[in-house]
Design an enzyme around this catalytic site. Structure first.
Site, short mmCIF file in Angstrom:
data_model
loop_
_atom_site.label_atom_id
_atom_site.label_comp_id
_atom_site.label_asym_id
_atom_site.label_seq_id
_atom_site.Cartn_x
_atom_site.Cartn_y
_atom_site.Cartn_z
N PRO A 152 -65.61 20.03 46.10
CA PRO A 152 -64.97 18.95 46.95
C PRO A 152 -65.66 17.69 47.03
O PRO A 152 -67.01 17.62 47.45
CB PRO A 152 -64.58 19.51 48.45
CG PRO A 152 -65.38 20.69 48.58
CD PRO A 152 -65.86 21.18 46.99
N ASN A 153 -64.79 16.58 47.12
CA ASN A 153 -65.51 15.17 47.25
C ASN A 153 -66.42 14.49 46.34
O ASN A 153 -66.60 13.51 46.39
CB ASN A 153 -66.08 15.00 48.83
CG ASN A 153 -64.90 15.54 49.95
OD1 ASN A 153 -64.18 14.69 49.89
ND2 ASN A 153 -65.59 16.42 50.69
N ARG B 138 -68.84 7.65 47.88
CA ARG B 138 -69.07 8.62 49.20
C ARG B 138 -70.49 8.31 49.49
O ARG B 138 -71.31 8.92 48.78
CB ARG B 138 -68.64 9.82 48.85
CG ARG B 138 -68.96 10.68 50.21
CD ARG B 138 -68.44 12.21 49.90
NE ARG B 138 -68.89 12.96 50.91
CZ ARG B 138 -69.88 14.27 50.87
NH1 ARG B 138 -69.60 14.57 49.54
NH2 ARG B 138 -69.94 14.74 51.97
N TYR C 80 -76.00 10.22 48.09
CA TYR C 80 -75.60 10.76 46.62
C TYR C 80 -75.67 9.66 45.58
O TYR C 80 -75.52 10.11 44.25
CB TYR C 80 -74.01 11.07 46.66
CG TYR C 80 -73.64 12.21 47.79
CD1 TYR C 80 -74.05 13.57 47.55
CD2 TYR C 80 -73.18 11.83 48.74
CE1 TYR C 80 -73.92 14.45 48.37
CE2 TYR C 80 -72.89 12.87 49.87
CZ TYR C 80 -73.24 14.21 49.58
OH TYR C 80 -72.80 15.16 50.39
N ASN D 299 -72.00 22.84 41.32
CA ASN D 299 -72.14 22.21 42.83
C ASN D 299 -71.04 22.26 43.55
O ASN D 299 -70.02 21.83 43.48
CB ASN D 299 -72.58 20.62 42.26
CG ASN D 299 -72.96 20.02 43.71
OD1 ASN D 299 -72.65 20.50 44.71
ND2 ASN D 299 -73.54 18.55 43.69
N ALA E 192 -69.44 21.11 49.50
CA ALA E 192 -68.78 21.70 51.08
C ALA E 192 -68.67 23.20 50.98
O ALA E 192 -68.97 24.01 51.92
CB ALA E 192 -67.59 21.19 51.91
N HIS F 221 -71.25 26.38 51.84
CA HIS F 221 -71.62 26.62 53.20
C HIS F 221 -70.65 27.72 53.96
O HIS F 221 -71.08 28.33 54.70
CB HIS F 221 -71.74 25.63 54.09
CG HIS F 221 -72.48 24.28 53.50
ND1 HIS F 221 -73.74 24.43 53.25
CD2 HIS F 221 -72.03 23.31 53.13
CE1 HIS F 221 -74.35 23.27 52.81
NE2 HIS F 221 -73.20 22.60 52.50
N ASP G 142 -68.04 35.18 46.12
CA ASP G 142 -67.76 36.83 45.40
C ASP G 142 -67.18 36.33 43.96
O ASP G 142 -67.59 37.12 42.91
CB ASP G 142 -66.31 37.41 46.07
CG ASP G 142 -66.54 37.81 47.29
OD1 ASP G 142 -67.86 38.01 47.90
OD2 ASP G 142 -65.63 38.28 48.36
N GLU H 110 -76.95 27.00 40.59
CA GLU H 110 -76.32 26.10 41.77
C GLU H 110 -77.60 24.72 41.81
O GLU H 110 -78.41 24.92 41.69
CB GLU H 110 -76.59 26.97 43.12
CG GLU H 110 -76.08 26.24 44.07
CD GLU H 110 -76.53 26.94 45.61
OE1 GLU H 110 -75.89 26.68 46.71
OE2 GLU H 110 -77.36 27.89 45.66
N HIS I 15 -77.59 20.85 43.84
CA HIS I 15 -77.15 20.02 44.71
C HIS I 15 -77.83 18.63 44.60
O HIS I 15 -79.05 18.59 44.31
CB HIS I 15 -77.44 20.47 46.22
CG HIS I 15 -76.70 21.82 46.31
ND1 HIS I 15 -75.31 21.63 47.05
CD2 HIS I 15 -76.99 22.88 46.47
CE1 HIS I 15 -75.17 23.08 47.15
NE2 HIS I 15 -76.22 23.66 46.62
N SER J 11 -78.26 16.07 46.73
CA SER J 11 -79.08 15.99 48.02
C SER J 11 -79.86 17.27 48.25
O SER J 11 -79.58 18.45 47.77
CB SER J 11 -78.23 15.49 49.01
OG SER J 11 -77.46 16.45 49.47
N ARG K 85 -80.79 18.05 55.68
CA ARG K 85 -79.57 17.35 56.11
C ARG K 85 -79.03 18.13 57.61
O ARG K 85 -79.62 18.95 57.92
CB ARG K 85 -78.57 17.29 55.18
CG ARG K 85 -78.96 16.25 54.00
CD ARG K 85 -78.14 16.22 53.01
NE ARG K 85 -76.92 15.45 53.35
CZ ARG K 85 -75.67 15.50 53.32
NH1 ARG K 85 -75.62 16.24 51.99
NH2 ARG K 85 -74.64 14.67 53.50
N ARG L 199 -75.33 22.61 56.82
CA ARG L 199 -75.62 22.61 55.46
C ARG L 199 -76.78 23.48 54.92
O ARG L 199 -77.14 23.65 54.03
CB ARG L 199 -75.95 20.99 55.23
CG ARG L 199 -74.89 19.98 55.11
CD ARG L 199 -75.15 18.81 54.74
NE ARG L 199 -74.26 17.78 55.10
CZ ARG L 199 -73.02 17.49 54.78
NH1 ARG L 199 -72.46 18.04 53.62
NH2 ARG L 199 -72.08 16.54 55.10
#
Length: 151
Positions: free
Chosen positions: A10-11, A18, A23, A74, A77, A80, A87, A101, A103, A105, A110, A114
């Protein structure tokens, strides 16, 4: 060429707009271009996806496990709190596939919420805080793992 999906949560469709101080100013299309080029250099056929929908990203993990497709993710959100995604990501690993995985940032530097990832425990590895370059490293890791497995 081995297919790899690069999945963004998301985002991340709002990259470049953003919080550019966090980012960066590059957008999703630039990330798509870079990942495709980096993948080609590594002999990987990279497809970059993005969704704001938790069910869709879970479906992509099921599909990756079923189709034997390595994943760079990535989760944004969802990192977390999405136990459903954790799963589903676990199934990728259970299928013997790398799941990196990534990220943009460094979540640990942060907000307090997070600092915990429910994805990291099921990921093959985690790369954080290196901007888009982290995706390159994740793709290199996938290529390395596949080479070790004799793919």
């Amino acid at each position: 060429m081995t297919k790899v999906i690069v999945v963004n949560g998301p985002n991340l469709g709002r990259l470049g707009v953003r919080q550019p101080d966090v980012y960066g100013r590059q957008d999703l299309e630039e990330l798509r271009r870079l990942c495709t080029a980096w993948g080609a250099e590594l002999g990987l056929d990279v497809e970059v996806r993005q969704t704001d929908d938790e069910a869709e990203i879970i479906h992509w993990m099921h599909q990756a496990a079923d189709e034997k497709t390595p994943v760079v993710m990535n989760p944004a959100a969802f990192t977390h709190y999405s136990y459903g995604l954790a799963d589903a990501a676990h199934m990728v690993g259970d299928a013997g596939l790398p799941l990196m995985e990534v990220h943009i940032s460094n979540p640990s530097a942060r907000d307090e919420f997070r600092k915990r990832s429910v994805i990291s425990p099921v990921a093959t590895g985690t790369i954080t805080g290196l901007g888009f370059f982290g995706y390159k490293l994740a793709l290199e890791a996938v290529a390395h793992i596949l080479a070790e497995q004799g793919e």
